[in-house]
Enzyme design. Sequence first.
Site, mmCIF file in Angstrom:
data_model
loop_
_atom_site.group_PDB
_atom_site.id
_atom_site.type_symbol
_atom_site.label_atom_id
_atom_site.label_comp_id
_atom_site.label_asym_id
_atom_site.label_seq_id
_atom_site.Cartn_x
_atom_site.Cartn_y
_atom_site.Cartn_z
ATOM 1 N N LYS A 32 18.668 5.376 15.034
ATOM 2 C CA LYS A 32 18.223 4.028 14.658
ATOM 3 C C LYS A 32 19.363 3.189 14.073
ATOM 4 C CE LYS A 32 16.440 5.271 10.068
ATOM 5 N NZ LYS A 32 17.432 4.516 9.297
ATOM 6 N N THR A 33 20.247 3.801 13.276
ATOM 7 C CA THR A 33 21.372 3.040 12.705
ATOM 8 C C THR A 33 22.290 2.550 13.820
ATOM 9 O OG1 THR A 33 21.265 4.395 10.702
ATOM 10 C CG2 THR A 33 23.261 3.109 11.043
ATOM 11 N N ASP A 220 15.527 -2.127 7.860
ATOM 12 C CA ASP A 220 15.611 -0.678 8.101
ATOM 13 C C ASP A 220 14.585 0.060 7.240
ATOM 14 O OD1 ASP A 220 16.504 1.716 9.113
ATOM 15 O OD2 ASP A 220 18.326 1.787 7.882
ATOM 16 N N GLU A 221 14.197 1.266 7.656
ATOM 17 C CA GLU A 221 13.246 2.116 6.913
ATOM 18 C C GLU A 221 11.987 1.329 6.547
ATOM 19 O OE1 GLU A 221 13.678 5.158 6.813
ATOM 20 O OE2 GLU A 221 15.808 5.656 6.676
ATOM 21 N N GLN A 251 7.367 9.347 9.005
ATOM 22 C CA GLN A 251 8.216 9.691 7.868
ATOM 23 C C GLN A 251 7.911 8.830 6.642
ATOM 24 O OE1 GLN A 251 12.432 10.926 8.764
ATOM 25 N NE2 GLN A 251 12.014 9.913 10.718
ATOM 26 N N ARG A 604 14.607 18.126 9.483
ATOM 27 C CA ARG A 604 15.931 18.155 8.849
ATOM 28 C C ARG A 604 16.822 19.206 9.515
ATOM 29 N NH1 ARG A 604 15.891 13.632 7.955
ATOM 30 N NH2 ARG A 604 13.939 13.788 9.088
#
Length: 739
Positions: A32-33, A220-221, A251, A604
């Site tokens: 995504k970044t 973002d997020e 998430q 993770r």
Amino acid sequence: MSIYDTLNDKQREAVLMTEGPLLILAGAGSGKTRVLTHRTAYLIEEMKVAPWNIMAITFTNKAANEMRERITNLLGYQADGIWVRTFHSSCVMILRKFIDRIGFSSNFSIYDTDDQKTVLREVCKKLKIDTKIYKEKMFLREISKAKDEFISPAEYIKESGQDEFAAKRIAEVYDAYQKRLKENNALDFDDIIVKTIELLRSDAEVLEYYQEKFKYIMVDEYQDTNTVQFMLISLLAKKYNNLCVVGDDDQSIYKFRGANIYNILNFEKAYPNARVIKLEQNYRSTKTILAAANSVIHNNSERKDKSLWTENPEGEKIDFREFENAFEEATYVAEDIKSKVASGKLKFSDCAILYRTNAQSRLFEEKFINLNLPYKLIGGVNFYSRKEIKDVLAYLKTIANGNDNLAVRRIINVPKRGIGNTTIGKVNDFADSRGISFYDALKDEESLANVGKASTKLKPFVDLIEDLRNKEGTIPLKDLIDELLERTGYIADLRNERTDEALTRIENIEEFINKAVDYEENAEEPSLGGFIEEVALVADIDSYDDATEYVVFMTLHGAKGLEFKQVYLAGMEDGTFPGYFTINSGDTSELEEERRLCYVGITRAREFLAITSAKQRMVHGETKYCKRSRFVNEIPIELMKEQPVVKQEKVIPIEGKMKTAYAKAKAEFKAKPFESKQFKVNKAEGLSYVEGDTVKHLKFGLGTVLNIVDGGRDYEVTVDFQKSGVKKMFASFAKLKKV
């Protein structure tokens, strides 16, 4: 080759979709970044948008700096003109320029938590509110929650959901608190966003200025945004509607911080013409790990439909292990890491141990110290260095040894007894002048006379310690700790705070009691002094602070945004994860948030994932029998390396439908997810001594048995000791030896 040719099809689609509202559902590890930075570069290079017309909002300064650096690398020149900031730093920039329009001066102060507490104490004092009954932290928590929902003091009584009396009291404090802040020309952390919204809503000129400035907005997020953050972004984007939000509803794990998952779930309702692009290709994990993550999260109903996939290898199966108890679990994890590092398969820095609560770190810390393995506790301090544990230990040290001046001074006013620094200073000076300990000075009549009326507050403290000293050695350590917690009101004070932090402190104290029970059951000659010594040795981890290679210990919440080659998910039992209160709450949204947390934990891992659970786990000194976590049962058994033995349930018809025996018992199970096993005394069949015999006690020395009573649970023995006087004790714990 163009920089955009390195993107996959969905990433490229998200980059090129520049006009109108856009929701990018970015699964874990989907880049995504990369999309956000390339999208910014595309706007500037290809769409010829001025950098100062682009706003990119992140949640941390670290993320903002990383984004700015990556944009600079893509464009080949500095991207300073782009507004890449956190929510709060963005609002501060706006307020510094225009806050005078809502009655504040531009040189306003920003109050931290300690400042807030000071203001609240002043408010409570003015309103004559007893903060022993109504805790300051409770007021601050409720005020913060209200601001997250943009609820004013006037609206609080109606909107809070509290009973009328409590709501009026909190609203009164909230209103006075806000007035005091304004008098001081100050904002707290929540006010930074709230006051920005107030400014934009009340001043059309300022709103027009920033709507024209920020023609393209990216967030973002987005799944972590709360109500006021959504309101802020909606106001700024209203003119051009070029709003791009990036997030993953799977998430969303920060509800306790105010995050509102419906911001992302209902984005298309807020923006009916919005486009939705799903980034489902994962570049982080193996196929097996992703299959496990998908199988768990698909059990949630409140989510956007998507499934992660990858071109990465199949990878190893998940190493699931179920142990008899938590000690065996910690032993396995530590030894497995040691073995893999020794074989060259892993480095210490490749590994992370993730758990639901900080209290679970204790056994892992002890095992790593015993095996001399390096580790680092992230998001917390060493278990025995936590305030609440140090407080309880200080009490125990005072009971065992009054000469420990540091321990006595630490807890003389914990919990608060109204003993001030002036009184403590006078006692300390007296002790120094007489060459005696601080505790001995507390018992000295001349010293008490020297402090005047304050002596009435010192004497109950001394009486408490002396009474507990008399009981030490006659009752189990667990009972001794329970009594000191009860009589001091330590736990009661924490409960009254009604905060997540206070609940965590209580959990840590319960884990400390587990340690005491473990010690007493396994030590050859258990004693309070021996327990304190063992704890002191275990707590010494200073040598690991500067290690470059270490295993990371952290909670699942703290792990979000990180990745590791090998992940150990520990404590995977119903009652631990998901927690007892979540299971019994009846609120499916709470359980779904816990499942999202499990999904975060699984994703993770890059190459190896180990999941561990214990059939028995000690909670507050009592052994709990635990069922394997329902989240583990949601992973297909064929994905497991260690396939657990699963009894086939008989399928029986119930009310015309086919249901399993488990389903039939589900309601009862939800009400009681695990049963408690109380610690039991192993009563001897008989004693080696009788009334009149001389016996020896580890602490009290020689004495004569005066009386023996069969109390059912255990023999109650009364002994007249030569030095300590008459004591009544249980035979099993006294361990008296006939001389």
